[in-house]
Motif scaffolding. Structure first.
Motif, short mmCIF file in Angstrom:
data_model
loop_
_atom_site.label_atom_id
_atom_site.label_comp_id
_atom_site.label_asym_id
_atom_site.label_seq_id
_atom_site.Cartn_x
_atom_site.Cartn_y
_atom_site.Cartn_z
N SER A 38 32.17 44.02 39.96
CA SER A 38 31.45 42.82 39.52
C SER A 38 32.08 41.54 40.08
CB SER A 38 31.41 42.76 37.99
OG SER A 38 32.72 42.69 37.47
N THR A 39 33.40 41.55 40.29
CA THR A 39 34.04 40.35 40.86
C THR A 39 33.55 40.15 42.29
OG1 THR A 39 36.00 40.92 39.54
CG2 THR A 39 36.26 39.21 41.21
N ALA A 73 41.99 37.85 47.83
CA ALA A 73 41.89 37.99 46.37
C ALA A 73 42.55 39.31 45.99
CB ALA A 73 40.42 37.97 45.94
P1 ATP Z 1 34.88 45.57 37.43
O1 ATP Z 1 35.96 44.52 37.36
O2 ATP Z 1 33.53 45.01 37.67
O3 ATP Z 1 34.95 46.54 36.30
P2 ATP Z 1 36.33 46.59 39.71
O4 ATP Z 1 37.60 46.08 39.06
O5 ATP Z 1 36.31 47.95 40.29
O6 ATP Z 1 35.11 46.49 38.70
P3 ATP Z 1 36.21 44.06 41.11
O7 ATP Z 1 36.81 43.44 39.89
O8 ATP Z 1 34.96 43.49 41.69
O9 ATP Z 1 35.92 45.62 40.89
O10 ATP Z 1 37.35 44.08 42.21
C1 ATP Z 1 37.06 44.04 43.58
C2 ATP Z 1 38.08 43.19 44.30
O11 ATP Z 1 38.05 41.86 43.76
C3 ATP Z 1 39.53 43.63 44.14
O12 ATP Z 1 39.88 44.66 45.08
C4 ATP Z 1 40.26 42.32 44.44
O13 ATP Z 1 40.27 42.09 45.84
C5 ATP Z 1 39.34 41.28 43.79
N1 ATP Z 1 39.72 40.98 42.40
C6 ATP Z 1 39.28 41.59 41.28
N2 ATP Z 1 39.84 41.08 40.19
C7 ATP Z 1 40.68 40.10 40.62
C8 ATP Z 1 41.59 39.20 39.97
N3 ATP Z 1 41.74 39.20 38.65
N4 ATP Z 1 42.29 38.33 40.73
C9 ATP Z 1 42.14 38.33 42.08
N5 ATP Z 1 41.31 39.15 42.75
C10 ATP Z 1 40.59 40.03 42.04
#
Ligand code: ATP
Ligand code: MG
Ligand code: MG
Length: 144
Positions: A127-128, A8
């Protein structure tokens, strides 16, 4: 052990670390690498009079940005010695898109960053990633 590894990728430094790990495991296990990215709207700002108004990107702008992000992931995979992979842009909520994609490609491992692009908010785990860990049909490796 692992046959189908789903990376991802959101273009963040964390995701680039995850890319390196995913490629390493792909080679070690002679697995298939799948890459998924969900374009996310970050509203631009338009100044109307004295007021800043957020303007959501058009569908075309969003797709173009998404193709750039996934293109970067593809180049990164090649640089890490993985020449053959699949990559998909999937719209919707990123966590649900990742989980759905994991099911679609029959992934046995999802590799992702512990945090991502939105990491300024100070969450220890994004959060993702939190949501994917809760919903994933397979193992999830979070990379720091
Ligand atoms: P938040 O989005 O909760 O503000 P953040 O961006 O720091 O916090 P996440 O979005 O959970 O954290 O990202 C963690 C991981 O999830 C990323 O390093 C990536 O591997 C994956 N990820 C996040 N957003 C996406 C996306 N739009 N498409 C694909 N993978 C994603
Ligand atoms: Mg995020
Ligand atoms: Mg690190």
């Amino acid at each position: 052990m692992f046959k189908s590894i789903l990376l991802a990728y959101d273009g963040s430094d964390h995701a680039r670390e995850a890319l390196a790990v995913a490629c390493d495991l792909t080679k070690k296990y002679d697995a298939k690498l799948r890459i998924v990215h969900t374009p996310q709207a970050v509203a631009d700002t338009l100044i109307v009079g004295y007021t800043a108004v957020p303007v959501p990107p058009t569908k075309e702008e969003l797709e173009k940005a998404g193709r750039e992000v996934i293109g970067a992931a593809e180049s990164g995979a090649r640089e890490h010695g993985v020449a053959s992979f699949t990559s998909d842009l999937v719209s919707g909520d990123p966590a649900h898109a990742i989980v759905d994609q994991a099911k679609a490609v029959d992934a046995d491992l999802i590799v992702m960053g512990r945090r991502g692009l939105g990491s300024l908010r100070g969450l220890l785990v994004g959060s993702t990633t939190t949501k994917v860990c809760q919903l994933a049909p397979c193992a999830v490796l979070t990379v720091k």
